[in-house]
Design a protein around this motif. Structure first.
Motif, PDB file in Angstrom:
ATOM      1  N   VAL A 196      59.462 -30.734  27.570  1.00 32.82           N
ATOM      2  CA  VAL A 196      58.825 -30.067  26.860  1.00 32.82           C
ATOM      3  C   VAL A 196      60.755 -29.720  25.850  1.00 32.82           C
ATOM      4  O   VAL A 196      60.612 -29.559  24.762  1.00 32.82           O
ATOM      5  CB  VAL A 196      59.514 -28.377  27.358  1.00 32.82           C
ATOM      6  CG1 VAL A 196      59.160 -27.314  26.649  1.00 32.82           C
ATOM      7  CG2 VAL A 196      58.232 -28.163  28.091  1.00 32.82           C
ATOM      8  N   VAL A 200      60.593 -30.042  21.351  1.00 30.24           N
ATOM      9  CA  VAL A 200      61.521 -28.914  20.836  1.00 30.24           C
ATOM     10  C   VAL A 200      62.726 -29.627  19.849  1.00 30.24           C
ATOM     11  O   VAL A 200      62.150 -29.393  19.021  1.00 30.24           O
ATOM     12  CB  VAL A 200      62.025 -27.684  21.314  1.00 30.24           C
ATOM     13  CG1 VAL A 200      62.347 -26.502  20.759  1.00 30.24           C
ATOM     14  CG2 VAL A 200      60.259 -26.617  22.400  1.00 30.24           C
ATOM     15  N   ILE A 206      53.941 -28.197  18.076  1.00 29.09           N
ATOM     16  CA  ILE A 206      54.223 -28.574  19.464  1.00 29.09           C
ATOM     17  C   ILE A 206      52.718 -28.892  19.976  1.00 29.09           C
ATOM     18  O   ILE A 206      51.870 -27.171  19.847  1.00 29.09           O
ATOM     19  CB  ILE A 206      55.239 -28.353  20.348  1.00 29.09           C
ATOM     20  CG1 ILE A 206      56.093 -28.901  19.938  1.00 29.09           C
ATOM     21  CG2 ILE A 206      54.135 -28.790  21.683  1.00 29.09           C
ATOM     22  CD1 ILE A 206      57.153 -28.195  20.775  1.00 29.09           C
ATOM     23  N   VAL A 222      57.007 -24.456  15.857  1.00 29.14           N
ATOM     24  CA  VAL A 222      58.947 -25.182  16.066  1.00 29.14           C
ATOM     25  C   VAL A 222      60.251 -24.293  15.582  1.00 29.14           C
ATOM     26  O   VAL A 222      59.559 -25.063  14.060  1.00 29.14           O
ATOM     27  CB  VAL A 222      59.562 -25.775  16.493  1.00 29.14           C
ATOM     28  CG1 VAL A 222      60.676 -26.200  17.293  1.00 29.14           C
ATOM     29  CG2 VAL A 222      58.518 -27.134  17.677  1.00 29.14           C
ATOM     30  N   TYR A 238      66.887 -22.138  19.892  1.00 30.97           N
ATOM     31  CA  TYR A 238      66.050 -24.189  21.041  1.00 30.97           C
ATOM     32  C   TYR A 238      65.948 -23.727  21.841  1.00 30.97           C
ATOM     33  O   TYR A 238      64.789 -23.483  22.244  1.00 30.97           O
ATOM     34  CB  TYR A 238      67.301 -24.858  20.571  1.00 30.97           C
ATOM     35  CG  TYR A 238      66.863 -26.064  21.621  1.00 30.97           C
ATOM     36  CD1 TYR A 238      66.129 -26.760  21.022  1.00 30.97           C
ATOM     37  CD2 TYR A 238      67.126 -26.074  22.614  1.00 30.97           C
ATOM     38  CE1 TYR A 238      66.244 -28.020  21.842  1.00 30.97           C
ATOM     39  CE2 TYR A 238      67.101 -27.603  23.801  1.00 30.97           C
ATOM     40  CZ  TYR A 238      66.278 -28.407  22.873  1.00 30.97           C
ATOM     41  OH  TYR A 238      65.858 -29.154  24.061  1.00 30.97           O
ATOM     42  N   GLN A 241      62.702 -21.084  22.590  1.00 30.96           N
ATOM     43  CA  GLN A 241      61.206 -21.910  22.611  1.00 30.96           C
ATOM     44  C   GLN A 241      60.729 -22.937  23.367  1.00 30.96           C
ATOM     45  O   GLN A 241      59.929 -23.208  24.095  1.00 30.96           O
ATOM     46  CB  GLN A 241      61.627 -23.025  21.226  1.00 30.96           C
ATOM     47  CG  GLN A 241      60.633 -23.471  20.529  1.00 30.96           C
ATOM     48  CD  GLN A 241      59.647 -22.561  19.476  1.00 30.96           C
ATOM     49  OE1 GLN A 241      60.326 -22.413  17.870  1.00 30.96           O
ATOM     50  NE2 GLN A 241      58.791 -22.109  20.011  1.00 30.96           N
ATOM     51  N   VAL A 242      61.750 -23.544  24.455  1.00 30.38           N
ATOM     52  CA  VAL A 242      61.637 -24.040  25.138  1.00 30.38           C
ATOM     53  C   VAL A 242      61.318 -23.319  26.122  1.00 30.38           C
ATOM     54  O   VAL A 242      60.395 -23.650  26.892  1.00 30.38           O
ATOM     55  CB  VAL A 242      62.981 -24.906  25.790  1.00 30.38           C
ATOM     56  CG1 VAL A 242      63.334 -25.977  27.357  1.00 30.38           C
ATOM     57  CG2 VAL A 242      63.963 -26.081  24.228  1.00 30.38           C
ATOM     58  N   VAL A 245      57.280 -22.515  25.418  1.00 32.92           N
ATOM     59  CA  VAL A 245      56.652 -24.058  25.425  1.00 32.92           C
ATOM     60  C   VAL A 245      56.466 -24.197  27.136  1.00 32.92           C
ATOM     61  O   VAL A 245      55.206 -24.610  27.547  1.00 32.92           O
ATOM     62  CB  VAL A 245      57.039 -24.993  24.943  1.00 32.92           C
ATOM     63  CG1 VAL A 245      56.451 -26.002  24.990  1.00 32.92           C
ATOM     64  CG2 VAL A 245      57.214 -24.643  23.141  1.00 32.92           C
TER      65      VAL A 245
END
Ligand SMILES: Nc1ncnc2c1ncn2[C@@H]1O[C@H](COP(=O)(O)OP(=O)(O)OP(=O)(O)O)[C@@H](O)[C@H]1O
Ligand SMILES: [Mg+2]
Length: 255
Positions: A196, A200, A206, A222, A238, A241-242, A245
């Motif tokens: 993941v 990202v 994604i 993203v 970041y 977002q990780v 996801v």
């Protein structure tokens, strides 16, 4: 009329091998030129199959795929594939390995030498032209494999878990280099990964896939600046977002 026409378009694509079960079902997808799209999902959900369909290595069983308005077979010269294994020929030097696909395409020797030099410089392997694969580290072999794909000057680069076998530091380093190369060569990327964090870091989009049959469960934009550096990994957007996801991937894997 949309502002840009898609470079890759899937319409209701289905895939089964022979009379086996449905592997991919109802895949609708539009990729714009310059997109970096990562595919992530459970093992066996059809990620590699999806790349092979784009490359025209396997036919669809239903629906259609268009690449800049053409079939994958017609567009094959615009594509390059980077596999998980570097697949270098052990009896050829680095330069000869990088040269080979160009040779197979019948390109002139002068052109080929120039493209090989340029690609090896891009992946920071100038100086290794005469080495043999056995004399290279795992990361260096993967760089050769990427250089080999780049010499074909692809409009679309398909990468199937290219960094899966590498340690995390090497992988992060190659991720950064891949984006640097991309800033100089305007290909569209489809990138399969199980990481993941890597997805990202690299992507503007994604696709999280679910399995049995493989479908696109989530299409995530993203939301990070285009410019990414090592420091990007330390930023809050970041990391959020990780986390997001990862959460979506877990929810897909639990169903
Ligand atoms: N040539 C083939 N013939 C028959 N079945 C195949 C073939 N290639 C793949 N499959 C089947 O299709 C399904 C999807 O395989 P695929 O390799 O696309 O998955 P994947 O998402 O890339 O998995 P992984 O993350 O493990 O690489 C699997 O069930 C696999 O067994
Ligand atoms: Mg696979």
């Amino acid at each position: 009329m949309p502002a840009v026409s898609p470079i890759v378009e899937f319409q209701s694509v289905a895939k089964r091998y022979g009379d086996g079960p449905l592997i991919l079902d109802a895949i609708n997808l539009q990729a714009n030129p310059g997109d970096f799209i990562s595919l992530i999902g459970p093992s066996g959900c059809g990620k590699s199959t999806l790349l092979r369909l784009i490359a025209g290595l396997n036919p669809v069983s239903g629906g259609s795929i268009r690449i800049a308005g053409r079939s994958p077979e017609e567009a094959s010269a615009e594509l390059a594939f980077v596999f998980q294994e570097p697949t270098l020929l052990p009896w050829l030097t680095v330069a000869a390995n990088v040269d080979l696909p160009q040779k197979l395409r019948g390109l002139a020797a002068v052109e080929r030498t120039a493209a090989t030099e340029k690609a090896l410089a891009l992946v920071k392997l100038d100086g290794k032209q005469r080495a043999y694969p056995r004399q290279l580290s795992g990361g260096q072999k993967m760089r050769v494999s990427i250089a080999r794909a780049l010499t074909l000057n692809p409009k679309i680069l398909l990468l199937d878990e290219p960094f899966g076998a590498l340690d995390e530091m090497t992988r992060e380093h190659l991720n950064e280099e891949l984006l640097t190369i991309r800033a100089q060569q305007a290909w569209t990327a489809f990138f399969v990964t199980h990481s993941v964090a890597e997805a990202v870091f690299l992507s503007n989009r994604i696709l999280v896939m679910s399995a049995n049959p493989g479908r696109i469960a989530h299409d995530i934009t993203v939301d990070l600046p285009t410019e990414r550096t090592n420091d990007t990994r330390l930023t809050r957007p970041y990391q959020e977002q990780v986390a997001e996801v990862s959460r979506l991937l877990r929810s897909v894997e639990e169903t």
